[in-house]
Design a protein around this motif. Structure first.
Motif, PDB file in Angstrom:
ATOM      1  N   ASP A  51     -31.810  78.536 -16.478  1.00  0.00           N
ATOM      2  CA  ASP A  51     -30.702  79.195 -16.542  1.00  0.00           C
ATOM      3  C   ASP A  51     -30.629  80.021 -17.927  1.00  0.00           C
ATOM      4  O   ASP A  51     -29.928  81.019 -18.298  1.00  0.00           O
ATOM      5  N   ARG A  58     -30.094  88.478 -20.066  1.00  0.00           N
ATOM      6  CA  ARG A  58     -29.004  89.141 -19.448  1.00  0.00           C
ATOM      7  C   ARG A  58     -28.311  89.721 -20.789  1.00  0.00           C
ATOM      8  O   ARG A  58     -27.890  90.886 -20.938  1.00  0.00           O
ATOM      9  N   ARG A  77     -29.321  89.367 -12.774  1.00  0.00           N
ATOM     10  CA  ARG A  77     -27.845  89.373 -12.374  1.00  0.00           C
ATOM     11  C   ARG A  77     -26.911  88.330 -12.822  1.00  0.00           C
ATOM     12  O   ARG A  77     -27.576  87.198 -13.350  1.00  0.00           O
ATOM     13  N   GLU A  78     -25.695  88.605 -13.036  1.00  0.00           N
ATOM     14  CA  GLU A  78     -24.821  87.611 -13.595  1.00  0.00           C
ATOM     15  C   GLU A  78     -24.496  86.274 -12.744  1.00  0.00           C
ATOM     16  O   GLU A  78     -24.546  85.297 -13.592  1.00  0.00           O
ATOM     17  N   ARG A  79     -24.770  86.340 -11.505  1.00  0.00           N
ATOM     18  CA  ARG A  79     -24.672  84.911 -10.619  1.00  0.00           C
ATOM     19  C   ARG A  79     -25.937  85.236  -9.576  1.00  0.00           C
ATOM     20  O   ARG A  79     -25.962  86.397  -8.775  1.00  0.00           O
ATOM     21  N   VAL A  81     -27.577  83.986  -6.525  1.00  0.00           N
ATOM     22  CA  VAL A  81     -27.309  83.202  -5.154  1.00  0.00           C
ATOM     23  C   VAL A  81     -28.595  83.629  -4.203  1.00  0.00           C
ATOM     24  O   VAL A  81     -29.033  84.610  -4.121  1.00  0.00           O
ATOM     25  N   LYS A  84     -34.362  84.300  -6.575  1.00  0.00           N
ATOM     26  CA  LYS A  84     -34.554  85.115  -7.720  1.00  0.00           C
ATOM     27  C   LYS A  84     -35.081  86.387  -7.431  1.00  0.00           C
ATOM     28  O   LYS A  84     -36.025  86.395  -6.517  1.00  0.00           O
TER      29      LYS A  84
END
Length: 181
Positions: A51, A58, A77-79, A81, A84
């Motif tokens: 992370d 980022r 990406r910011e988040r 889901v 990857k």
């Protein structure tokens, strides 16, 4: 077991899905999902590290290897889901594999300098990922092996020790673990 362990270790670190892991190991997808969840529960520091790599990339637009080499990467990406994306896998791979490349190069330089300084005969023939292949007279094998272990294990000061395994033999096909005299 070693093959499965490597598949789990590297697959999970680089963002492999339960589907991908199940296919690679020949197990059920739900079982692979349990493996992945258990892995991150057992080793929470890995999740924090991954992370952190992605957050730094980022923010900065690049990742760095252990010796500071930079690779510019867009698309984190910011988040995240699910799986990857390519940029995220590339960022993580660059830090891990690039740092391993930094370490082996440091070790090669240190081993070469020490061989010259101590006049240990031999040649560094080949580097393959994290392995070094040497040629030396059999009478010097123990001296060279000891030198290689010493220098490679000190290639960088890390929080964990760098473990070095040495094998010796008359050719690459017939090597056996070196037992320090």
């Amino acid at each position: 077991m070693r093959r499965a362990a490597k598949a789990v270790n590297f697959g999970i670190i680089y963002g492999q899905s339960a589907f991908g892991l199940a296919k690679q190991l020949g197990i059920d997808k739900s079982e692979a999902g349990v493996f992945i969840e258990g892995y991150f529960e057992e080793y929470p520091g890995i999740s924090r590290f991954l992370d952190g790599v992605l957050a730094d990339c980022r923010q900065n637009g690049y990742v760095k290897t252990i010796l500071g080499r930079r690779r510019f990467i867009r698309g984190i990406r910011e988040r995240i889901v699910g799986q990857k994306n390519f940029a995220e896998r590339t960022a993580i791979n660059t830090v891990i594999q690039g740092s391993a490349a930094d370490l082996i190069k440091q070790a090669m330089i240190a081993v070469y300098r020490r061989m010259r300084r101590d006049r240990v005969p031999g040649l560094l023939l080949l580097q393959i990922h994290d392995e070094l292949i040497f040629e030396t007279p059999s009478s010097e094998a123990d001296s060279l092996a000891s030198l290689v272990v010493d220098e490679m294990s000190r290639a960088a000061q890390l929080d964990v020790p760098l473990k070095v395994d040495v094998k010796i033999g008359p050719n690459w096909a017939d090597v056996a673990p070196w037992l320090e005299p």
